[in-house]
Design a protein around this motif. Structure first.
Motif, mmCIF file in Angstrom:
data_model
loop_
_atom_site.group_PDB
_atom_site.id
_atom_site.type_symbol
_atom_site.label_atom_id
_atom_site.label_comp_id
_atom_site.label_asym_id
_atom_site.label_seq_id
_atom_site.Cartn_x
_atom_site.Cartn_y
_atom_site.Cartn_z
ATOM 1 N N GLY A 58 34.292 19.050 -27.308
ATOM 2 C CA GLY A 58 35.664 19.098 -27.852
ATOM 3 C C GLY A 58 36.487 18.776 -26.888
ATOM 4 O O GLY A 58 37.691 18.068 -26.885
ATOM 5 N N LEU A 59 36.253 19.473 -25.600
ATOM 6 C CA LEU A 59 37.144 19.365 -24.417
ATOM 7 C C LEU A 59 37.229 17.832 -24.072
ATOM 8 O O LEU A 59 38.361 17.023 -23.842
ATOM 9 C CB LEU A 59 36.766 20.424 -23.201
ATOM 10 N N ILE A 60 35.929 17.378 -23.680
ATOM 11 C CA ILE A 60 35.943 15.746 -23.211
ATOM 12 C C ILE A 60 36.392 14.933 -24.296
ATOM 13 O O ILE A 60 37.151 14.083 -23.947
ATOM 14 C CB ILE A 60 34.320 15.529 -22.872
ATOM 15 N N VAL A 61 36.148 15.241 -25.550
ATOM 16 C CA VAL A 61 36.721 14.153 -26.461
ATOM 17 C C VAL A 61 38.326 14.051 -26.721
ATOM 18 O O VAL A 61 38.875 13.176 -26.844
ATOM 19 C CB VAL A 61 35.980 14.457 -27.826
ATOM 20 N N MET A 62 38.807 15.202 -26.504
ATOM 21 C CA MET A 62 40.498 15.433 -26.707
ATOM 22 C C MET A 62 40.919 15.083 -25.172
ATOM 23 O O MET A 62 41.787 13.940 -25.368
ATOM 24 C CB MET A 62 40.527 16.650 -26.776
ATOM 25 N N VAL A 63 40.518 15.271 -24.017
ATOM 26 C CA VAL A 63 41.064 14.666 -23.045
ATOM 27 C C VAL A 63 40.741 13.397 -22.772
ATOM 28 O O VAL A 63 41.539 12.493 -22.137
ATOM 29 C CB VAL A 63 40.509 15.560 -21.696
ATOM 30 N N GLY A 64 39.486 12.960 -23.078
ATOM 31 C CA GLY A 64 39.138 11.522 -23.036
ATOM 32 C C GLY A 64 40.070 10.668 -23.986
ATOM 33 O O GLY A 64 40.529 9.313 -23.628
ATOM 34 N N ASP A 65 40.988 11.149 -24.989
ATOM 35 C CA ASP A 65 41.691 10.370 -25.521
ATOM 36 C C ASP A 65 43.217 10.344 -24.873
ATOM 37 O O ASP A 65 43.795 9.462 -25.172
ATOM 38 C CB ASP A 65 41.890 10.884 -26.982
ATOM 39 N N ASN A 66 43.536 11.071 -23.937
ATOM 40 C CA ASN A 66 44.773 10.952 -23.140
ATOM 41 C C ASN A 66 44.354 10.008 -22.032
ATOM 42 O O ASN A 66 44.373 10.319 -20.851
ATOM 43 C CB ASN A 66 45.013 12.475 -22.571
ATOM 44 N N ASP A 67 43.954 8.999 -22.203
ATOM 45 C CA ASP A 67 43.576 7.808 -21.508
ATOM 46 C C ASP A 67 44.644 6.773 -21.083
ATOM 47 O O ASP A 67 45.662 7.467 -21.203
ATOM 48 C CB ASP A 67 42.464 6.982 -22.047
ATOM 49 N N ALA A 68 44.335 5.886 -20.249
ATOM 50 C CA ALA A 68 45.191 4.839 -20.122
ATOM 51 C C ALA A 68 46.106 4.305 -21.110
ATOM 52 O O ALA A 68 47.366 4.166 -20.841
ATOM 53 C CB ALA A 68 44.486 3.651 -19.446
ATOM 54 N N GLY A 69 45.628 4.094 -22.333
ATOM 55 C CA GLY A 69 46.434 3.723 -23.241
ATOM 56 C C GLY A 69 47.495 4.792 -23.709
ATOM 57 O O GLY A 69 48.598 4.492 -24.156
ATOM 58 N N ALA A 70 46.902 6.110 -23.749
ATOM 59 C CA ALA A 70 47.789 7.265 -23.970
ATOM 60 C C ALA A 70 48.868 7.519 -23.027
ATOM 61 O O ALA A 70 50.071 7.624 -23.294
ATOM 62 C CB ALA A 70 47.162 8.586 -24.219
ATOM 63 N N PHE A 71 48.470 7.103 -21.570
ATOM 64 C CA PHE A 71 49.666 7.170 -20.808
ATOM 65 C C PHE A 71 50.843 6.081 -21.015
ATOM 66 O O PHE A 71 52.075 6.288 -20.801
ATOM 67 C CB PHE A 71 49.093 6.961 -19.270
ATOM 68 N N ALA A 72 50.470 5.071 -21.382
ATOM 69 C CA ALA A 72 51.255 4.137 -21.758
ATOM 70 C C ALA A 72 52.228 4.288 -22.944
ATOM 71 O O ALA A 72 53.427 4.145 -22.921
ATOM 72 C CB ALA A 72 50.719 2.424 -21.812
ATOM 73 N N THR A 73 51.613 4.853 -24.050
ATOM 74 C CA THR A 73 52.332 5.198 -25.247
ATOM 75 C C THR A 73 53.319 6.088 -25.203
ATOM 76 O O THR A 73 54.280 6.276 -25.429
ATOM 77 C CB THR A 73 51.238 5.586 -26.315
ATOM 78 N N TYR A 74 52.768 7.368 -24.457
ATOM 79 C CA TYR A 74 53.540 8.674 -24.335
ATOM 80 C C TYR A 74 54.464 8.327 -23.290
ATOM 81 O O TYR A 74 55.680 8.815 -23.570
ATOM 82 C CB TYR A 74 52.669 9.989 -23.911
ATOM 83 N N GLY A 75 54.387 7.542 -22.411
ATOM 84 C CA GLY A 75 55.303 7.143 -21.296
ATOM 85 C C GLY A 75 56.267 6.288 -21.974
ATOM 86 O O GLY A 75 57.560 6.471 -21.715
ATOM 87 N N GLN A 76 56.155 5.406 -22.708
ATOM 88 C CA GLN A 76 57.200 4.710 -23.584
ATOM 89 C C GLN A 76 57.870 5.536 -24.509
ATOM 90 O O GLN A 76 59.204 5.264 -24.526
ATOM 91 C CB GLN A 76 56.288 3.431 -24.316
ATOM 92 N N ALA A 77 57.279 6.359 -25.026
ATOM 93 C CA ALA A 77 58.218 7.322 -25.887
ATOM 94 C C ALA A 77 59.178 7.981 -25.029
ATOM 95 O O ALA A 77 60.329 8.118 -25.464
ATOM 96 C CB ALA A 77 57.318 8.349 -26.529
ATOM 97 N N GLY A 78 58.681 8.692 -24.023
ATOM 98 C CA GLY A 78 59.890 9.263 -23.189
ATOM 99 C C GLY A 78 60.820 8.517 -22.235
ATOM 100 O O GLY A 78 61.866 8.700 -22.429
ATOM 101 N N GLN A 79 60.433 7.278 -21.753
ATOM 102 C CA GLN A 79 61.303 6.191 -20.997
ATOM 103 C C GLN A 79 62.398 5.993 -21.985
ATOM 104 O O GLN A 79 63.503 5.616 -21.818
ATOM 105 C CB GLN A 79 60.407 5.320 -20.403
#
Length: 547
Positions: A58-79
Motif C-alpha cells: 500500500g505504501l509503495i503503490v501510493m508513494v509511487g503515484d506521487n511520481d514525476a507526472g504528479a510533481f508536474a500536475t500538483y506543481g501546475q495547480a499550485g503555481q
C-alpha cells in the motif's frame, strides 16, 4: 506396538496461485512472518511487529503515484491557481481507498494477477486489451519518469547522460538481487525520502489557514472564461492520483509478498499509511508552490518541475530548491520501480512465466527481461536528440484519463464475482460508491477526449457533456435498480471462514453467465475505448508532426 495415536494433517486446499514462489514466509522489509503463523496478535507489540512485516504494498503503490507526472500536475495547480484546488485531494481519498482495497482483496484472496483474472473471466479480447493497454501506457509513463530524472539532475548541475544511465542501473539492479526483502527495503527507503517535501513546506511556510479552507471548500478558480482549462487540470489531478497501473501493481505485489486473507486488516492499515503520505505530499506541493509564486511574474505561467525548483530557490533559498530537486529525483525512481514491475508482473501472469522478486534472474528470465527492457527503452528515448518529451508527458496523462474507467469497471465486476472472491465479494455500499465513482470517471474521460480533439472547447460544451453523462448515469442506475427489484434475489453473502478462504484453481471455476444487458454494456465500453484511444493517438501524432 506404540499406543500413540497419530493424526494426519489435512492436505492444504488447492489454490489458484500460479507461481510456487508466491507461497511461503512473508519476508518484508521490516519483519518476517512464518508460513502458517496465524496466531492471535493480542498485545500492542505483537500487532506492531506484524504491521511492520506487512507494510509495503500500500505504501509503495501510493508513494509511487506521487511520481514525476504528479510533481508536474500538483506543481501546475499550485503555481497557476494557488491552493484553490486542494479540495480535489480530499475528495480523492475515499476513491483511492475503495479502489485499492478491492485490489488488495483480490490479490490476497485469489493469488492471481489482475490481467490474468480479466483474461480468464472476460475473455481473450479484454485480457489482451488490458495487457497491451498497460504495456503501452506504462512504457510512456516510464519515459515521463526519466524526464523527471533529467529535470532534477539538470537543476542540480549533473550531466544528463550520466544521470539517466546511473538511474537506470539503480532501478534495474535493485530488482535483480533475487531477494524480495532487499528490493522492498530499497523501495521503502525511497518512500521515506519522499517526506523531504515536508521540510520544504516548512521553509516556504504557506498560509495554513488558507490551505485548511481550500481543503474543505470546493471552488473552480478563474471564472467561466477559464472553466475548460481548470476542468482539464482537475482531470489531470484525478488521472495522476488514480492511475490504471496501480491496480495491476498492488494486486501482483500483494501476491508476491505472500500476503493472505488472514492479514487483511494489517494490509488495509498499510494502504491508509500510503494514502496519508501521498495526500500530505500532494498538499505540500500545492501549498509551497502557491506560496513561492504568489505575486511573482511566474504566477499562472507554469513551465515544468525545474521551474518550480527555481521558484522555490528564489522564495526560500538554495536549500529549498535543492531539496525539491532531490525529492523529484526520488519520486521519479520510485515511480519507475512500480510502473516497470506492474508491467512485468502482468505479462508474466498472462503468459504463464515465472514472475517473482523471490527468484533470481536465472529463475525468471522473461520476467526480468521485460522489467529491464522497459527501463532501458525509456532511458534511451529520453536521451534521443529531438524527442518530443513534453508531448509524451501530455499524451500519458491523456491516455490514462481516457482508459481509467475501463480498469475500474473490471475491478468492480471482479469484486462481485462469487467464484473469484467467495465470502470476500463486495457489499451493497461498496458497489454503490464504486458505481458512482465509475460514472464520474467516465464523464471526465469523455470531457478529456473531447478536449483533445477540440482544443478550444468551451465551458458551455463541457457543462453540456457533464449534463448528458449525468442523465445517462441516472437512466443506467434506474435500470439497474429496476432489474434488481424485479429479478431473482441472490443468496445472502456468507462471510464465515473467510480468513482462510482462497480462490480455487482457475480451471475449476464456472464461467460467468453473460446477460444481454451485460453484453450491451461491455460492447458499448469496448466501442468507446477503441474509438477514443485511436482518436487521441491520431491527435497526438498530428501535434507531433506539426511541431
Amino acid at each position: 506396538m506404540s499406543d500413540t495415536i497419530q493424526f494426519q494433517a489435512p492436505a492444504p486446499r488447492a489454490t489458484a496461485v500460479l507461481d510456487e514462489a508466491h507461497l511461503g514466509d512473508i519476508h518484508g522489509a521490516l519483519g518476517t512472518i512464518r508460513l502458517g503463523d496465524t496466531a492471535a496478535r493480542n498485545g500492542l507489540s505483537a500487532k506492531l511487529k506484524t504491521l511492520l512485516a506487512i507494510i509495503g504494498p500500500g505504501l509503495i503503490v501510493m508513494v509511487g503515484d506521487n511520481d514525476a507526472g504528479a510533481f508536474a500536475t500538483y506543481g501546475q495547480a499550485g503555481q497557476d491557481y494557488g491552493t484553490r484546488l486542494l479540495w480535489t485531494l480530499l475528495l480523492l481519498v475515499p476513491v483511492l481507498y475503495v479502489n485499492q482495497e478491492m485490489v488488495l482483496r483480490l490479490g490476497a484472496v485469489t493469488g492471481v494477477g489482475h490481467a490474468r483474472l480479466i483474461l480468464e473471466r472476460f475473455g481473450t479480447f479484454w485480457g489482451a486489451f488490458s495487457v497491451i493497454d498497460l504495456f503501452l501506457l506504462n512504457a510512456l509513463t516510464l519515459v515521463t519518469e526519466f524526464i523527471g530524472i533529467t529535470l532534477a539532475s539538470g537543476y542540480l548541475g549533473l550531466p544528463k547522460v550520466a544521470s539517466v544511465v546511473l538511474a537506470a542501473v539503480i532501478i534495474v539492479a535493485s530488482a535483480f538481487t533475487g531477494s524480495f526483502r532487499r528490493f522492498e527495503r530499497v523501495a521503502i527507503t525511497l518512500c521515506a525520502a519522499s517526506l523531504l517535501l515536508v521540510p520544504i513546506y516548512v521553509m516556504v511556510h504557506p498560509a495554513a489557514s488558507r490551505m485548511a479552507r481550500d481543503f474543505v471548500v470546493p471552488s473552480l478558480p478563474g471564472g467561466s472564461g477559464q472553466l475548460a482549462t481548470v476542468m482539464l487540470l482537475v482531470i489531470g489531478i484525478v488521472g495522476t492520483t488514480v492511475a490504471p497501473w496501480q491496480l495491476f501493481f498492488q494486486q501482483s505485489y500483494v501476491i508476491d509478498k505472500r500476503i493472505t486473507p488472514w492479514f487483511m486488516r494489517y494490509e488495509k492499515a498499510d494502504l491508509w499509511l500510503g494514502i496519508v503520505v501521498v495526500v500530505v505530499g500532494a498538499a505540500a506541493m500545492m501549498g509551497f508552490t502557491a506560496a513561492a509564486f504568489a505575486g511573482t511574474h511566474g504566477f499562472a505561467h507554469f513551465t515544468d518541475a525545474a521551474g518550480i525548483a527555481a521558484g522555490l530557490q528564489a522564495k526560500a533559498g538554495t536549500v529549498a530548491g535543492v531539496l525539491f530537486a532531490i525529492a523529484l529525483l526520488d519520486a521519479s525512481i520510485i515511480g519507475a520501480f512500480a510502473v516497470s514491475l506492474s508491467t512485468a508482473y502482468a505479462i508474466g501472469d498472462v503468459l504463464g512465466l515465472k514472475h517473482s522478486l523471490h527468484r533470481g534472474v536465472s529463475g525468471a528470465k522473461g520476467f526480468y527481461a521485460v522489467y529491464a527492457g522497459l527501463v532501458a527503452a525509456a532511458a534511451a528515448i529520453v536521451l534521443l536528440p529531438g524527442s518530443p518529451l513534453g508531448l509524451l508527458t501530455e499524451g500519458v496523462q491523456t491516455l490514462a484519463g481516457v482508459l481509467l474507467p475501463s480498469a475500474s469497471v473490471f475491478l468492480l465486476l471482479l469484486c462481485n464475482d462469487r467464484a473469484v472472491l467467495g465470502p470476500w465479494v463486495n457489499g451493497p455500499r461498496t458497489n454503490a460508491f464504486t458505481a458512482a465513482v465509475i460514472g464520474v470517471l467516465v464523464t471526465l474521460s469523455v470531457i478529456l477526449t473531447a478536449a483533445v480533439l477540440f482544443p478550444n472547447i468551451s465551458a458551455t460544451a463541457i457543462l453540456q457533456i457533464m449534463a448528458a453523462c449525468g442523465v445517462a448515469g441516472v437512466i443506467v442506475a434506474g435500470y439497474a435498480f429496476t432489474r434488481r427489484r424485479s429479478g431473482t434475489v441472490e443468496d445472502p453473502i456468507d462471510r464465515t471462514g473467510r480468513d482462510t478462504w482462497r480462490m480455487p484453481p482457475l480451471e475449476t471455476l464456472t464461467k460467468p453467465v453473460m446477460s444481454t444487458s451485460y453484453k450491451i454494456g461491455m460492447g458499448a465500453l469496448r466501442t468507446y475505448l477503441v474509438i477514443a484511444t485511436v482518436l487521441v493517438i491520431i491527435k497526438i501524432v498530428q501535434v507531433a508532426l506539426g511541431r
